[in-house]
Design an enzyme around this catalytic site. Sequence first.
Site, mmCIF file in Angstrom:
data_model
loop_
_atom_site.group_PDB
_atom_site.id
_atom_site.type_symbol
_atom_site.label_atom_id
_atom_site.label_comp_id
_atom_site.label_asym_id
_atom_site.label_seq_id
_atom_site.Cartn_x
_atom_site.Cartn_y
_atom_site.Cartn_z
ATOM 1 N N ASP A 9 0.814 -1.227 0.000
ATOM 2 C CA ASP A 9 0.000 0.000 0.000
ATOM 3 C C ASP A 9 0.841 1.269 0.000
ATOM 4 O OD1 ASP A 9 1.062 -0.067 2.512
ATOM 5 O OD2 ASP A 9 -0.849 0.039 3.593
ATOM 6 N N GLU A 21 3.275 2.100 2.296
ATOM 7 C CA GLU A 21 3.870 2.477 3.587
ATOM 8 C C GLU A 21 5.321 2.007 3.646
ATOM 9 O OE1 GLU A 21 1.328 1.121 6.760
ATOM 10 O OE2 GLU A 21 -0.185 2.628 6.314
ATOM 11 N N ARG A 42 12.705 25.349 0.855
ATOM 12 C CA ARG A 42 12.362 26.581 0.123
ATOM 13 C C ARG A 42 11.051 27.196 0.591
ATOM 14 N NH1 ARG A 42 13.335 24.318 -5.798
ATOM 15 N NH2 ARG A 42 12.798 22.419 -4.670
ATOM 16 N N HIS A 86 18.713 26.321 1.701
ATOM 17 C CA HIS A 86 18.328 27.482 0.893
ATOM 18 C C HIS A 86 18.509 28.808 1.651
ATOM 19 C CE1 HIS A 86 16.567 29.598 -2.344
ATOM 20 N NE2 HIS A 86 15.545 30.006 -1.618
ATOM 21 N N LYS A 102 16.405 37.848 -9.577
ATOM 22 C CA LYS A 102 15.388 36.892 -10.038
ATOM 23 C C LYS A 102 14.062 37.158 -9.331
ATOM 24 C CE LYS A 102 15.253 32.331 -8.725
ATOM 25 N NZ LYS A 102 15.823 30.994 -8.569
ATOM 26 N N SER A 153 16.375 22.560 -10.098
ATOM 27 C CA SER A 153 15.172 21.728 -10.071
ATOM 28 C C SER A 153 14.630 21.560 -11.492
ATOM 29 C CB SER A 153 14.140 22.354 -9.131
ATOM 30 O OG SER A 153 13.002 21.536 -9.073
ATOM 31 N N THR A 154 13.807 22.491 -11.967
ATOM 32 C CA THR A 154 13.297 22.385 -13.349
ATOM 33 C C THR A 154 14.323 22.862 -14.366
ATOM 34 O OG1 THR A 154 12.437 24.645 -13.342
ATOM 35 C CG2 THR A 154 10.969 22.907 -12.523
ATOM 36 N N GLY A 155 15.328 23.574 -13.890
ATOM 37 C CA GLY A 155 16.349 24.116 -14.796
ATOM 38 C C GLY A 155 16.002 25.508 -15.312
ATOM 39 N N THR A 212 15.796 28.429 -13.937
ATOM 40 C CA THR A 212 16.703 29.499 -13.497
ATOM 41 C C THR A 212 17.999 29.466 -14.308
ATOM 42 O OG1 THR A 212 15.786 29.332 -11.272
ATOM 43 C CG2 THR A 212 17.951 30.387 -11.466
HETATM 44 C C1 R5P Z 1 15.664 29.144 -5.491
HETATM 45 O O1 R5P Z 1 15.781 30.373 -5.392
HETATM 46 C C2 R5P Z 1 16.848 28.238 -5.595
HETATM 47 O O2 R5P Z 1 17.999 28.859 -5.127
HETATM 48 C C3 R5P Z 1 17.066 27.743 -7.026
HETATM 49 O O3 R5P Z 1 17.474 28.828 -7.834
HETATM 50 C C4 R5P Z 1 15.806 27.159 -7.578
HETATM 51 O O4 R5P Z 1 15.288 26.197 -6.706
HETATM 52 C C5 R5P Z 1 16.057 26.531 -8.929
HETATM 53 O O5 R5P Z 1 14.840 26.052 -9.407
HETATM 54 P P1 R5P Z 1 14.624 25.808 -10.950
HETATM 55 O O6 R5P Z 1 15.731 24.917 -11.435
HETATM 56 O O7 R5P Z 1 13.282 25.129 -11.015
HETATM 57 O O8 R5P Z 1 14.627 27.129 -11.645
#
Ligand code: R5P
Length: 294
Positions: free
Chosen positions: A34, A36, A93, A127, A189, A220-222, A224
């Site tokens: 399930d 867990e 974050r 962070h 940013k 994360s998603t790239g 930035t």
């Molecule tokens: C947020 O300010 C963190 O320092 C990173 O810049 C952020 O988490 C990067 O996220 P992503 O790759 O999605 O842009």
Amino acid sequence: MKVIIGPASKELATKIADLTDYEKIDVISKKFPDGEVYVRLGNNVKGENIAIVQTTSPPQNDNLLQLAFIASAAKLAGAKKIIAITPYLAYARQDKIFLQGENRSIETIGNILKSSGIDEIITVNIHQEEVLKRFTIPAKTLSAIPLIANYFKKRGYNEAFSLAPDKGARYIAGQAKKVLGGEFGHLEKHRDRYTGKLSVSKKSFNVKGKTAIIFDDIISTGGTIVKAAKILLDLGAARVFAACVHPLLIGDAEDRILDAGVEEVIGTDSVPSRFSKVSLSPLISQEIKAQESG
Ligand code: R5P
């Protein structure tokens, strides 16, 4: 001190145990049908100081719960002091109430970890460091940036331009510059809290014909890195690299970053992946050795 090999950080934990010469304690773990999670300590910890090495990168909820269960098992088995080494601390974050009705997730995580029996937390490039002051157990963040910058230095990229994609990461670019030489700077940013839309404003840097390295805590998603790389290339940078401590690289993040003209993405084993080209083991080993002897 004994090192518990957290299922989410097996390689890193083993390296730390080997470098420190501390005994390793394995964890038997499984997932029930399930969903867990289940953990059992593979050895006795009674009367021992324990360091649990377990990152909390995705699947973060499972990894957090495993960490809490391991700590609780160690406490019940009579461990003396329990230190959680969570190189990537999930939910860091969400450290403020940005919109009405939210919670400060990272504080809630701190409370959950404390109530599971953890006496102290060691993390890496959280962070926002200030959030740790609101934890009700001692918590410390280490910086992996000198290690990452050294990796680039060894590859011959001294004098590269170190760029932070936002003001919060400026200290990171500053630490990199100390190792690499060269210049450093940061961008501004803004992320819309409702839509998630990202905007990075252009600044003027002297990067024409130079190698530039974008340093961030997390990729994360790239999104930035893509925006920052575009600015550097528009300004005439000859080569652009992306470096981070926590290489989450969700979905097609790597493709998007490479398509934007970045040559390579470098991260640490905070988040085990093929981007983990720098190990945190020397940094963490040194810290726990110093704590144990001091
Ligand atoms: C947020 O300010 C963190 O320092 C990173 O810049 C952020 O988490 C990067 O996220 P992503 O790759 O999605 O842009």
